[in-house]
Motif scaffolding. Structure first.
Motif, mmCIF file in Angstrom:
data_model
loop_
_atom_site.group_PDB
_atom_site.id
_atom_site.type_symbol
_atom_site.label_atom_id
_atom_site.label_comp_id
_atom_site.label_asym_id
_atom_site.label_seq_id
_atom_site.Cartn_x
_atom_site.Cartn_y
_atom_site.Cartn_z
ATOM 1 N N SER A 40 -3.817 -15.207 27.142
ATOM 2 C CA SER A 40 -5.076 -15.654 27.510
ATOM 3 C C SER A 40 -4.912 -15.176 29.456
ATOM 4 C CB SER A 40 -5.033 -16.835 28.137
ATOM 5 O OG SER A 40 -4.381 -17.899 28.920
ATOM 6 N N VAL A 41 -4.240 -14.750 30.325
ATOM 7 C CA VAL A 41 -4.150 -13.651 31.346
ATOM 8 C C VAL A 41 -4.818 -12.400 30.949
ATOM 9 C CG1 VAL A 41 -3.353 -12.908 32.486
ATOM 10 C CG2 VAL A 41 -2.518 -14.679 32.563
ATOM 11 N N ASN A 42 -4.095 -11.780 29.818
ATOM 12 C CA ASN A 42 -5.063 -10.117 29.424
ATOM 13 C C ASN A 42 -6.345 -10.141 28.960
ATOM 14 O OD1 ASN A 42 -2.781 -8.446 30.841
ATOM 15 N ND2 ASN A 42 -1.882 -9.056 29.718
ATOM 16 N N GLU A 43 -6.510 -11.472 28.206
ATOM 17 C CA GLU A 43 -7.992 -11.443 27.595
ATOM 18 C C GLU A 43 -9.163 -11.633 28.115
ATOM 19 O OE1 GLU A 43 -10.258 -14.473 24.139
ATOM 20 O OE2 GLU A 43 -8.058 -15.154 25.244
ATOM 21 N N LEU A 44 -8.660 -12.171 29.252
ATOM 22 C CA LEU A 44 -9.293 -12.006 30.526
ATOM 23 C C LEU A 44 -9.640 -11.019 31.149
ATOM 24 C CD1 LEU A 44 -11.786 -14.103 31.915
ATOM 25 C CD2 LEU A 44 -9.692 -15.058 33.359
ATOM 26 N N VAL A 45 -8.778 -10.260 31.489
ATOM 27 C CA VAL A 45 -8.736 -8.473 31.943
ATOM 28 C C VAL A 45 -9.261 -7.785 31.081
ATOM 29 C CG1 VAL A 45 -7.262 -6.839 33.112
ATOM 30 C CG2 VAL A 45 -6.920 -9.169 33.236
ATOM 31 N N TYR A 46 -9.273 -7.981 29.464
ATOM 32 C CA TYR A 46 -10.201 -7.250 29.199
ATOM 33 C C TYR A 46 -11.422 -6.804 28.894
ATOM 34 C CZ TYR A 46 -5.054 -6.010 28.279
ATOM 35 O OH TYR A 46 -3.923 -5.561 28.383
ATOM 36 N N LEU A 47 -11.510 -8.241 28.819
ATOM 37 C CA LEU A 47 -13.509 -8.812 28.539
ATOM 38 C C LEU A 47 -13.829 -8.779 29.890
ATOM 39 C CD1 LEU A 47 -12.808 -12.528 27.257
ATOM 40 C CD2 LEU A 47 -14.066 -10.394 25.936
ATOM 41 N N GLN A 48 -13.165 -8.996 31.218
ATOM 42 C CA GLN A 48 -13.916 -8.249 32.781
ATOM 43 C C GLN A 48 -13.739 -6.638 32.483
ATOM 44 O OE1 GLN A 48 -10.848 -9.843 35.041
ATOM 45 N NE2 GLN A 48 -12.233 -12.049 35.913
ATOM 46 N N LYS A 49 -13.399 -5.734 32.019
ATOM 47 C CA LYS A 49 -13.300 -4.270 32.073
ATOM 48 C C LYS A 49 -14.392 -4.108 31.028
ATOM 49 C CE LYS A 49 -8.906 -2.221 34.212
ATOM 50 N NZ LYS A 49 -9.258 -1.416 34.796
ATOM 51 N N LEU A 50 -14.557 -4.150 29.894
ATOM 52 C CA LEU A 50 -14.997 -4.500 28.926
ATOM 53 C C LEU A 50 -16.989 -4.654 29.607
ATOM 54 C CD1 LEU A 50 -14.134 -5.692 25.892
ATOM 55 C CD2 LEU A 50 -14.687 -3.367 26.201
ATOM 56 N N ALA A 51 -16.546 -5.299 30.248
ATOM 57 C CA ALA A 51 -17.846 -6.090 30.852
ATOM 58 C C ALA A 51 -18.211 -4.825 31.845
ATOM 59 C CB ALA A 51 -18.076 -7.400 32.005
ATOM 60 N N TYR A 52 -17.544 -4.186 32.935
ATOM 61 C CA TYR A 52 -17.814 -2.845 33.460
ATOM 62 C C TYR A 52 -17.744 -2.367 32.447
ATOM 63 C CZ TYR A 52 -16.563 0.742 36.533
ATOM 64 O OH TYR A 52 -16.817 1.545 36.858
ATOM 65 N N ILE A 53 -17.196 -1.714 31.717
ATOM 66 C CA ILE A 53 -17.868 -0.182 30.796
ATOM 67 C C ILE A 53 -19.146 -0.591 29.944
ATOM 68 C CG2 ILE A 53 -17.352 0.353 28.672
ATOM 69 C CD1 ILE A 53 -14.256 -0.506 29.527
ATOM 70 N N TYR A 54 -19.194 -1.851 29.992
ATOM 71 C CA TYR A 54 -20.805 -1.984 28.908
ATOM 72 C C TYR A 54 -21.885 -2.142 29.986
ATOM 73 C CZ TYR A 54 -18.896 -3.395 24.559
ATOM 74 O OH TYR A 54 -18.071 -2.632 23.263
ATOM 75 N N GLU A 55 -21.505 -2.283 31.200
ATOM 76 C CA GLU A 55 -22.970 -1.722 32.227
ATOM 77 C C GLU A 55 -22.710 -1.127 32.982
ATOM 78 O OE1 GLU A 55 -24.992 -4.642 33.347
ATOM 79 O OE2 GLU A 55 -24.218 -5.844 32.508
ATOM 80 N N GLN A 56 -21.541 -0.113 33.021
ATOM 81 C CA GLN A 56 -22.500 1.327 33.049
ATOM 82 C C GLN A 56 -22.412 1.761 32.161
ATOM 83 O OE1 GLN A 56 -21.161 2.440 37.040
ATOM 84 N NE2 GLN A 56 -21.472 -0.013 37.271
ATOM 85 N N GLY A 57 -22.425 1.562 30.720
ATOM 86 C CA GLY A 57 -22.090 2.301 29.964
ATOM 87 C C GLY A 57 -24.259 2.607 30.001
ATOM 88 N N LYS A 58 -24.641 1.460 30.215
ATOM 89 C CA LYS A 58 -25.814 1.156 29.889
ATOM 90 C C LYS A 58 -26.093 0.556 28.482
ATOM 91 C CE LYS A 58 -26.637 2.816 33.576
ATOM 92 N NZ LYS A 58 -27.572 1.716 35.187
ATOM 93 N N GLN A 59 -25.375 -0.719 28.331
ATOM 94 C CA GLN A 59 -25.277 -0.855 27.161
ATOM 95 C C GLN A 59 -25.850 -2.667 27.138
ATOM 96 O OE1 GLN A 59 -21.738 1.195 25.753
ATOM 97 N NE2 GLN A 59 -22.859 1.104 23.867
ATOM 98 N N PRO A 60 -26.435 -3.139 27.630
ATOM 99 C CA PRO A 60 -27.198 -4.519 27.687
ATOM 100 C C PRO A 60 -26.488 -5.739 27.007
ATOM 101 C CG PRO A 60 -28.824 -3.223 27.534
ATOM 102 C CD PRO A 60 -27.997 -2.364 27.386
ATOM 103 N N GLN A 61 -27.166 -4.896 26.138
ATOM 104 C CA GLN A 61 -26.883 -5.807 24.015
ATOM 105 C C GLN A 61 -24.750 -6.184 24.029
ATOM 106 O OE1 GLN A 61 -29.164 -7.287 21.925
ATOM 107 N NE2 GLN A 61 -27.412 -8.633 21.770
ATOM 108 N N GLN A 62 -24.101 -5.460 24.381
ATOM 109 C CA GLN A 62 -22.963 -5.093 24.357
ATOM 110 C C GLN A 62 -22.368 -6.465 25.558
ATOM 111 O OE1 GLN A 62 -24.879 -2.887 24.062
ATOM 112 N NE2 GLN A 62 -23.434 -1.475 21.928
ATOM 113 N N ALA A 63 -22.854 -5.651 26.733
ATOM 114 C CA ALA A 63 -22.473 -6.677 27.090
ATOM 115 C C ALA A 63 -23.023 -7.926 27.477
ATOM 116 C CB ALA A 63 -23.165 -6.028 28.601
#
Length: 411
Positions: free
Chosen positions: A229-252
Motif C-alpha cells: 500500500s505504501v508504494n501503491e500510493l507513491v506510484y499513484l502520486q507519480k502517475l498523477a504528476y505525469i498525467y498532469e504534465q503530459g496534459k492527459q486530463p482523462q487519465q489524471a
C-alpha cells in the motif's frame, strides 16, 4: 610582330593549362573533411604504466598487476582533476583518456564505471567530442555483452548508469530493459521493481511522459498485486504528476479519484481539497470538447471549497472559490459569481490574505460594472481602496475607479 605572336602563344598556352586543370579537378572526387578524428580511447601505443603488454602476451594481467595498475590510474585521475581545476581542460582530458585506455585492463565493469565518471565531467563541460568518444566505447562494450551467451547484471547496470551520466537516455533504457528481462526470468520481484523505478526516472528526467506512464503503471500493478500500500500510493502520486504534465486530463482524473478513495479510507482528509481542485481543473479542460462535463467541474470546485473550509484550510478554500468564480463568469452566471465572491471576501479575511482581499473587492466591482450596477460597484471599489491604503499598493487604481463612477451616480 614576333613579340606579339609570343604573347598570343603564351596566352593560349595559359588558357590550355587552365582548362586542363579544370578538367583534372572535375574528374577528381572531393575528399570529405575528417569530421570525426580517431578516438583517443582507441590508441594502441604501449603505455609505460603497463607492466607488460597483455594484448601481445595474450594473457590478462594478474591480480597483483591489476592492483598495482589501479593505484597508478587513481593517481592519473587525481592529476586530471587538478588540471581541470587549474583551468587546463585539454590537459585534463588528455590524462583522463590515458586513464580510460588503461582501465580496460582492469575489467569491463571498472572501465565502464570510469567511462561514466569522466563522461559526466565531459558533459558538464560541454565537451562534445569527448562525450562522443566515451559513448562510442560504451556502445562497443554493450555490443560485446549482447553477443555473449551470458548476461552480466553488474556490467549491464554499470552501463546503464554510464549512459545516464553521458545523457544518453535511449541507450540507458535499452540496457535497463535487458536487465529487466533477466530479473523477470529469475522471478525476482524486488529487482524488477528496482529496475522499473530506474527506467521510470530516466523517462521522467527527459520529460518522456508517455513512456514514464507505462513504466509507473507496471510498478503500480506490481504494488497492488503484492499488497504494497505504501508504494501503491507513491506510484499513484507519480502517475498523477505525469498525467498532469503530459496534459492527459482523462487519465489524471482516474488516478486522482483512486487517490481520493485511498485518502478517505485512511481518513487523511487534508489531502482532499488539493485533489478535488485538480479533478475540477481536469474536467474543465475536458469540457472544452464535451460541454456536458462542465457540471463535474462545478461540483468538484464546490467540494474542494467545502472540505477546505471545514478543515480550516482557508488559503486552499479561497483558491477553490476563485476557480469557481472564474468558471461562473465564463458561463455568464454573474449572479452566482457575485454570491461566491461574498464568501471569498470572508475566506480571504480568515486567511489574512490582504492582497487576495483587495483583488476580491476589485473583482466584485468589475462584475457590478458589467451589470451597470454603479452604486454596488462604487461600494466594492471603496472597500478595495481601504485595503489598498493599508497595503500602500494600487491606491491610484482604486481612486481612479471611484472617480470614474462618481460622475455616473446621481448625488
Amino acid at each position: 610582330m614576333l613579340k606579339r605572336l609570343s604573347v598570343t602563344i603564351t596566352a593560349t598556352a595559359a588558357l590550355w593549362l587552365f582548362g586542363t586543370s579544370l578538367t583534372t579537378a572535375a574528374t577528381k572526387k572531393p575528399q570529405p573533411p575528417d569530421e570525426f578524428p580517431p578516438s583517443p580511447l582507441e590508441i594502441t601505443t604501449p603505455d609505460p604504466l603497463l607492466p607488460r603488454n597483455p594484448d601481445k602476451d595474450k594473457q590478462p594481467l594478474s591480480v597483483t598487476e591489476q592492483q598495482q595498475l589501479e593505484v597508478e590510474l587513481d593517481k592519473l585521475n587525481q592529476q586530471a582533476t587538478a588540471k581541470l581545476q587549474a583551468g587546463d581542460e585539454v590537459g585534463a582530458f588528455d590524462i583522463w583518456n590515458r586513464e580510460l585506455r588503461l582501465r580496460r585492463y582492469l575489467g569491463a565493469v571498472k572501465e565502464v564505471q570510469a567511462l561514466g565518471r569522466v563522461g559526466a565531467v565531459a558533459y558538464r563541460k560541454s565537451n562534445r567530442p569527448e562525450v562522443r568518444y566515451i559513448t562510442q566505447r560504451l556502445k562497443a562494450i554493450q555490443k560485446q555483452v549482447r553477443s555473449g551467451k551470458t548476461n552480466d547484471l553488474e556490467l549491464l547496470q554499470a552501463l546503464g548508469l554510464a549512459y545516464q551520466q553521458v545523457r544518453s537516455p535511449q541507450n540507458a533504457v535499452e540496457v535497463y530493459e535487458q536487465v529487466l528481462g533477466v530479473v523477470r526470468q529469475q522471478q525476482d520481484i524486488a529487482k524488477q521493481v528496482e529496475v522499473l523505478q530506474t527506467i521510470g526516472e530516466v523517462h521522467l528526467s527527459w520529460f518522456d511522459y508517455s513512456k514514464a506512464a507505462t513504466t509507473y503503471r507496471e510498478l503500480l500493478k506490481l504494488a497492488t498485486a503484492g499488497g504494497d500500500s505504501v508504494n501503491e500510493l507513491v506510484y499513484l502520486q507519480k502517475l498523477a504528476y505525469i498525467y498532469e504534465q503530459g496534459k492527459q486530463p482523462q487519465q489524471a482524473i482516474e488516478i486522482h479519484n483512486r487517490l481520493t478513495e485511498i485518502y478517505q479510507r485512511q481518513n487523511n482528509l487534508t489531502q482532499l481539497p488539493a485533489l478535488k481542485l485538480a479533478i475540477a481543473s481536469d474536467y474543465e479542460s475536458l469540457a472544452k470538447e464535451n460541454p456536458n462535463l462542465i457540471q463535474e467541474a462545478f461540483n468538484n470546485y464546490q467540494q474542494a471549497y467545502t472540505i477546505a473550509w471545514q478543515l480550516q484550510q482557508y488559503v486552499r478554500a479561497a483558491e477553490a472559490l476563485q476557480k469557481l468564480i472564474a468558471l461562473y463568469r465564463s458561463q455568464g452566471q454573474i449572479q452566482e459569481a457575485l454570491q461566491a465572491s461574498k464568501i471569498l471576501i470572508q475566506t480571504q479575511q480568515l486567511a489574512s490574505n490582504f492582497y487576495g482581499l483587495m483583488n476580491a473587492y476589485d473583482q466584485i466591482g468589475k462584475m457590478h460594472l458589467e451589470r451597470k450596477e454603479y452604486p454596488q460597484a462604487l461600494q466594492a471599489f471603496q472597500k478595495g481602496l481601504e485595503v489598498a491604503q493599508q497595503l500602500k499598493y494600487e491606491e491610484d487604481y482604486f481612486s481612479g475607479q471611484i472617480q470614474k463612477l462618481s460622475g455616473r451616480i446621481p448625488q
